[in-house]
Design an enzyme around this catalytic site. Sequence first.
Site, PDB file in Angstrom:
ATOM      1  N   GLU A  68      17.782  71.151  46.207  1.00 35.14           N
ATOM      2  CA  GLU A  68      18.765  70.208  46.421  1.00 35.14           C
ATOM      3  C   GLU A  68      17.799  68.965  47.181  1.00 35.14           C
ATOM      4  O   GLU A  68      18.374  67.750  46.792  1.00 35.14           O
ATOM      5  CB  GLU A  68      19.926  70.678  47.484  1.00 35.14           C
ATOM      6  CG  GLU A  68      20.696  71.844  47.077  1.00 35.14           C
ATOM      7  CD  GLU A  68      19.868  72.976  47.544  1.00 35.14           C
ATOM      8  OE1 GLU A  68      18.885  73.252  47.323  1.00 35.14           O
ATOM      9  OE2 GLU A  68      20.879  73.867  48.096  1.00 35.14           O
ATOM     10  N   CYS A 100      20.132  71.266  53.930  1.00 33.54           N
ATOM     11  CA  CYS A 100      20.574  70.528  52.824  1.00 33.54           C
ATOM     12  C   CYS A 100      21.712  69.939  52.850  1.00 33.54           C
ATOM     13  O   CYS A 100      22.057  68.693  52.447  1.00 33.54           O
ATOM     14  CB  CYS A 100      20.247  71.209  51.387  1.00 33.54           C
ATOM     15  SG  CYS A 100      18.437  71.804  51.033  1.00 33.54           S
TER      16      CYS A 100
HETATM   17 ZN   LIG Z   1      18.101  73.713  51.499  1.00 33.93          ZN
END
Ligand SMILES: [Zn+2]
Length: 141
Positions: A68, A100
């Site tokens: 991500e 993330c």
């Molecule tokens: Zn992550």
Amino acid sequence: MTTARQVDREILDAQWQELLAAASAARERAYAPYSRFSVGAAVRAASGEIYTGANVENASSGMTVCAERVAVWNAVSHGERSLAALALVTETGATPCGACRQVLVEFEADLPILVADTAGHTWFTSLAALLPDAFPRVNYR
Ligand SMILES: [Zn+2]
């Protein structure tokens, strides 16, 4: 996943299908020799463009970067500053990790997220559901 709503992959509209396919293709390019847990991510920027990322591991574990974040770095380094959607593909249908989630908040606090596993299951969730009361973006840009 308690915040997620399972959906039939066949009912996804063309934009989600395209984003999911991009995430699946990115997963094939993951560099995960240590965990063997390949992750593919694709973000659609507010511009409509798609940027992908795969996890990139390192012998020094702390240097590993999630798919991500690779996708976000890719989008931002192409001039994007706002995200519209994220698709994420793993073997198990995992949601983004905490780090993330915070990185994604910077570019859209209520990002819609499609999570898929490799067995064909698909779930919708959102960043606001996954990270309530996130540390907010500072608006001095
Ligand atoms: Zn992550």
